[in-house]
Motif scaffolding. Structure first.
Motif, short mmCIF file in Angstrom:
data_model
loop_
_atom_site.label_atom_id
_atom_site.label_comp_id
_atom_site.label_asym_id
_atom_site.label_seq_id
_atom_site.Cartn_x
_atom_site.Cartn_y
_atom_site.Cartn_z
N UNK A 176 0.03 14.92 5.37
CA UNK A 176 -0.78 14.37 6.16
C UNK A 176 -1.10 12.79 5.54
N UNK A 177 -0.99 11.75 6.52
CA UNK A 177 -1.16 10.28 5.99
C UNK A 177 -2.56 9.59 6.48
N UNK A 178 -3.13 8.83 5.50
CA UNK A 178 -4.18 7.98 5.80
C UNK A 178 -3.77 6.84 5.57
N UNK A 197 -2.56 5.41 2.12
CA UNK A 197 -1.91 4.29 2.05
C UNK A 197 -2.82 3.03 2.32
N UNK A 198 -3.15 2.31 1.40
CA UNK A 198 -4.25 1.21 1.71
C UNK A 198 -3.45 -0.10 1.44
N UNK A 199 -3.36 -0.82 2.52
CA UNK A 199 -2.47 -2.00 2.50
C UNK A 199 -3.75 -3.25 2.72
N UNK A 200 -4.82 -2.83 2.80
CA UNK A 200 -5.91 -3.87 2.74
C UNK A 200 -6.90 -3.14 1.71
N UNK A 201 -7.82 -4.34 1.19
CA UNK A 201 -8.65 -4.03 0.30
C UNK A 201 -9.78 -2.93 0.76
N UNK A 202 -10.17 -1.92 -0.04
CA UNK A 202 -11.16 -0.81 0.21
C UNK A 202 -11.45 -0.12 -0.93
N UNK A 203 -12.65 0.43 -1.01
CA UNK A 203 -13.03 1.08 -2.22
C UNK A 203 -13.76 2.29 -1.35
N UNK A 204 -14.49 2.21 -0.40
CA UNK A 204 -15.24 3.18 -0.13
C UNK A 204 -14.62 4.02 1.02
N UNK A 205 -13.95 3.64 1.84
CA UNK A 205 -13.14 4.37 2.86
C UNK A 205 -12.05 5.30 2.00
N UNK A 206 -11.31 4.68 0.96
CA UNK A 206 -10.43 5.37 0.48
C UNK A 206 -10.86 6.39 -0.48
N UNK A 255 -3.88 9.77 10.28
CA UNK A 255 -5.40 9.01 10.30
C UNK A 255 -5.51 7.42 10.15
N UNK A 256 -5.87 6.95 11.19
CA UNK A 256 -5.97 5.58 11.15
C UNK A 256 -7.46 5.27 10.38
N UNK A 257 -7.24 4.59 9.16
CA UNK A 257 -8.40 4.28 8.31
C UNK A 257 -8.83 2.85 8.50
N UNK A 258 -8.32 2.29 9.57
CA UNK A 258 -8.37 0.84 9.82
C UNK A 258 -7.45 0.08 10.07
N UNK A 259 -7.11 -0.57 11.27
CA UNK A 259 -5.92 -1.34 11.60
C UNK A 259 -6.40 -2.73 11.71
N UNK A 318 -2.19 1.70 -3.12
CA UNK A 318 -3.19 0.73 -2.76
C UNK A 318 -2.66 -0.81 -3.20
N UNK A 319 -1.54 -0.66 -3.64
CA UNK A 319 -1.20 -1.99 -4.13
C UNK A 319 -0.11 -2.55 -3.39
N UNK A 320 -0.77 -3.46 -2.34
CA UNK A 320 -0.12 -4.14 -1.40
C UNK A 320 1.10 -4.86 -1.93
N UNK A 321 0.92 -5.69 -2.87
CA UNK A 321 2.00 -6.48 -3.32
C UNK A 321 3.28 -5.81 -4.15
N UNK A 322 2.64 -4.72 -4.49
CA UNK A 322 3.69 -3.73 -5.25
C UNK A 322 4.32 -3.08 -4.50
N UNK A 323 4.28 -3.07 -3.28
CA UNK A 323 4.74 -2.02 -2.56
C UNK A 323 6.28 -2.33 -1.89
#
Lengths: 471, 471, 471
Positions: A105-107, A52-61, A128-132, A79-84
């Motif tokens: 499991x949730x990232x 679940x990526x609510x901020x831009x990211x390619x590499x981490x995701x 797992x926190x992939x950046x907050x 990945x689609x913030x506006x679309x969620x």
């Protein structure tokens, strides 16, 4: 499953969630994963990771997703913030509970600080926190440490320079605590105005021991100093160095070079107007800066992406580790996924030293002080409906709170007791946090206000001793 | 494959595509899927599901994708509306044909009503409607019914209150027909101005039997009424209740409580300016509303996401089913995917009662009336190139058409005969739909116009009896 | 793995990366893939494909992803342009290196021409170009050829009309070279103003042999000509036809009909203001246009998506191949993925004729001329940090360069020698590219400038013979 330590069902929200021994075990498993990268693993066959990526990211995701696929698992991605649904005003807790019923499991990456903790509190599956926001990014720290350890065999006793944006770089915040925990010394080399936040320094000293020496701006550092060091952290596990403290000789430290320089991108997207934004200049790390003999073995690190702060002329340099760091992300994340999913247990390494957590008293009340960090998840409109502010009282004089979500520290100004004198409303008074009254209030009766206005809004009147106290 | 009913190659566009017996079979299979959730299924190994989301969604999409992965299949996803060929003006039919040549099954969400039918007509593989505008969302209805049946063992004879936005909530529209089909009674509790559309009430009565009693706004319902019921549907399968009709006693009905209250989010994104948008207030369902003894066993349901219409104070309440509903989405969707892909057959349950479909005459002409619903897929620019309007004539007096795509019903104003008197152009006349002329036109010669202007544009002149008729 | 040709670790950036024999082998494997589509392949089990789409696409991306899943592999996807690190200013090279450390193969679509080559240069894993600006789209060409060959058993000697936007259609550019390589003749039927770019015509003649006859605009083609042919390419492998050249009789050619008409969508998103944009009209290909007897067996092709340039009235026509083309995308891409991943080798077919590549001298200097194509990857800000312009000198009189990235050809105006006369700065002169000085400069000393301004900015003065030469 083998015998040994199980991390199953645990969360990885901050780097403190893992002891040094547990981290070492993650690294051993990452070595194993790395060696078997050629053949398909079935360790996590049938498991689903939600990404679940609510901020831009390619590499981490992509790194997490590649890791899950290499383990034989599957991935569902948003990945689609506006679309969620969040765009519709849904709370993190609802989202966590629902996705937790789909996935094993949730990232999560999210712009709000503390968002990963909220998700972990409600998901019912490991998170797992992939950046907050500017808070933490613990798996980045794991792969950073893994890279250092692979090159130097140890982390203990190393001297690591952190370079650039030390204020907003969440990877930096996770890394500082991890390096301290492993007994490395740290040289802080911030871009002007982007120094490490005070609450991190405070936590470092209070919880990890060692000492931090800060160079005052007035000291007029020599202009020729290649490394604009503004603070040094010497771990308590380096006793002979600690003996030098206070009055550490920065010059002597620098002449010996550093084991690694960790460069970060200016997080311009988080800058305030005053912090300069797009037009500000940053000192570039390049071959020229690192030409001295003392840097001949310095590892050059960067979490990437980079813009201009790290020159391409270092790309082919044997000291450069940044592409290796990125590559190590896959086996390190495979290891952590396999462990949290319970697909793998690992033997606990001998020299385990658990996270140096102090048991602080907790302050938790529906009414009263809220976290002053505007990016904190706990104060967002959608979350206020169900979340209760919660703080650790990390100091008493001055009274200092740390938000359990975003970990920001702050000193509230006013307090009161829930048992007011003789139960008369006219006796409902609030006091300056530093007054003698403050010390007399029993912890279970303590009410903390962010401001005088907040206290008065709740029917409290200023104590007469506060006359003249600025509101 | 086992013996039994095969749903292979069927579509699921509206809830009417499944008989009650077939739905019961889906539920049995969902139970089986639920029980085996731990181990990886290989039922759909090698199959590909295309997940095409042209409207924001996280939960429905992730639920479908998780379901497909749990079956051992794979998923290709397009969520990027602006980034798709449709943005370039491609038709639904082209998209359907192409994706149908990549994937074994298609799941589609689209803002246009009837879009899923268009895709199903051209894809060549089974298509599942995951929500088409305000039309239907049949898999949501399946998991809603599944949740009720799991808690109450049956749906027949239950009394279900539908609460909130009954106008735009597509989940409501699918659910109404399903509940009627299974013999439940329905209490409509709309937010003011968001009542169930007339064409749905009409279809309910005409095709599902039973009766609908509507409270007139002038009746001045008591302000104290916790449940602002504005209509009640009593199924024909409840004969003793039916006997009470007409003149149903709302008070009596309500005093007995309801088996479930199904709350919906105001679909503000579909509101017209007049319907109030962001600032309108809706009555919140919370612990207080449901404090009465008569609600002590009421199931509290919601398709989620919620904003403020359902209070968090019910989250831990044992009556609350909404997180369970979401969780049930995975096994229910696993069942439906496995069935439509032909990976699984199920024994037909005994008490099958096929969908109560009436064979209405069909009206289909290239020129003439078009669906007046501006959100209907059939009238969109990209679709007009190849799609022909098509309607069921669901009533003759007044002449009433139902679009086969979006199922909107409407009464066209003018008609003509394709055989005009003596073949003279001067005799090419159009008539009011309610006139005696209308009854004389043979069905095969019938031409229907949306407006007088349309008729005249095609060279028809008003019948002289229409003088004075408002155009 | 079987014996035979291995394409493992190769890239597919332009159609020239494959010889005709290799393409035939891809087709044989595609036939095999097609036949086994029913059962799940495990050929690429454990492999990961990264699908990086920096431009809108549904069909190509889903086709690749479906292909990879049908091979048993997995996919990591980034479609969210704005949401990627590139938006932060990251270079293609960094992205390539990092994703190359996660995945086993990369599929990239990007708006910059030459982007796929940059990614291929740095990724360390095979890279497939899924469209780079207006440059090439080689897998589309493979499935186009595959469709023709399946219908006609051969490509050699066929006559193919290319219709519509021949300027911006990258599928057209890849296809032209492929048809030439296989010995087909080509009729160019561009929409006015959207003719094939000059550098492509030049490359066609220089490298593929054969001849191109262009109709001058002044020739006043008959208005009744259904086919607005403006150029014809006759392959050198058709000797008796070649004999007709020059002075080819367009009328005679057309009366014999064509084996295929390949229609393309006006790439309006790439149009300049002058090229008309949304309001321009294009001749539609429909049943009426193709009603003549000479078109009774003409294959109607289109890469899709279409808007209005190809009428729906041909959809059910047996000549129409466009939906088949799309369907063939999956087995063709399966074949190419399996080959580049080394999961499959193929026997080399007998009649291999390797790509007709001429070894041109290379010009490569840090300072000096840059590619004048504003969409070329090599001149973008993020890439200039590390990329060096590089050109093939494809002609000497006039001096003509071809960018190795985007393959645009152009004639630079000025040159100089890096060895200036007697080493005196005052002798640092630049010359017109067509002057006799140009011929005297040794290749290793050649400096090329895009403009006089550029030469002067680098300290060169105009040669006195250039007086009066327009700057």
């Amino acid at each position: 499953m083998s015998d040994g330590m199980s991390l199953a069902k645990r969360n990885l929200v901050t780097i403190d969630d893992l002891s040094t021994g547990e981290i070492e075990s993650v690294f051993s498993l990452a070595d194993e994963m790395s060696a078997g990268m050629g053949q398909q693993s079935n360790l996590c066959k049938g498991k689903i990771m939600a990404s679940l990526f609510f901020e831009p990211s390619t590499r981490t995701r992509l790194s997490f997703e590649a890791a899950m696929y290499r383990l034989g698992g599957n991935v569902i991605t948003a990945v689609d913030i506006g679309a969620t649904s969040l765009a519709k005003g849904e709370s993190l807790a609802d989202m966590a509970r629902i996705v937790g019923s789909y996935a094993d499991i949730i990232v999560i990456r999210h712009p709000w600080e503390g968002a990963a903790k909220v998700v972990a509190d409600y998901a019912g599956v490991p998170v797992i926190n992939a950046g907050d926001g500017g808070h933490q990014h613990p798996t980045q720290t794991l792969l950073d440490l893994y890279t250092i350890r692979k090159e130097r065999q140890t982390i203990k006793g190393l001297k690591i320079a952190l370079w650039g944006d030390l204020k907003y770089g969440r990877t930096i915040h996770s890394l500082i605590f991890a390096l301290a925990k492993f007994g490395a010394s740290i040289l802080f080399c911030p871009s002007p105005g982007l120094e490490v936040p005070e609450h991190i320094i405070r936590k470092l000293v209070a919880e990890y021991g060692g000492d931090v020496e800060v160079i005052k701006a007035s000291e007029n550092k020599p202009k020729t100093d290649a490394f604009p060091v503004d603070a040094v952290y010497i771990t308590s596990s380096s006793p002979h160095q600690l003996a030098m403290m206070p009055g550490i000789n920065f010059e002597v430290e620098l002449k010996k070079g550093v084991d690694a320089i960790y460069v970060t991108r200016p997080q311009k997207e988080r800058f305030t107007a005053a912090e300069g934004g797009e037009n500000k200049k940053y000192q570039v790390v390049d071959k020229h800066l690192l030409k001295g003999k003392e840097f001949s073995k310095t590892l050059v690190m960067h979490p990437l992406p980079r813009i201009d702060e790290l020159a391409c002329d270092l790309d082919a340099d044997p000291r450069s580790q940044y592409f290796k760091q990125a590559a190590h992300g896959v086996p390190v994340r495979m290891a952590i996924l396999a462990l949290l999913l319970g697909a793998k247990n690992v033997p606990v390494s001998r020299d385990d030293s658990p996270a140096p957590k102090i048991e602080y008293p907790v302050y938790r009340r529906d009414s009263g002080v809220k976290c002053p960090n505007t990016k904190c998840a706990s104060i967002q409109k959608s979350e206020l409906k169900y979340l209760h502010p919660e703080f650790k009282i990390v100091n008493h004089e001055p009274l200092t709170l740390r938000c359990v979500y975003c970990e920001h520290g702050f000193e509230p100004e006013y307090i009161a007791s829930s048992e007011w004198h003789e139960g008369k409303l006219s006796n409902k008074k609030y006091h300056a946090a530093g007054s003698h009254w403050a010390r007399d209030i029993k912890p279970e009766n303590l009410i903390i206000f962010a401001s005088a206005a907040e206290a008065e809004a709740q029917g409290f009147k200023p104590n007469h001793y506060m006359e003249g106290h600025p509101k």
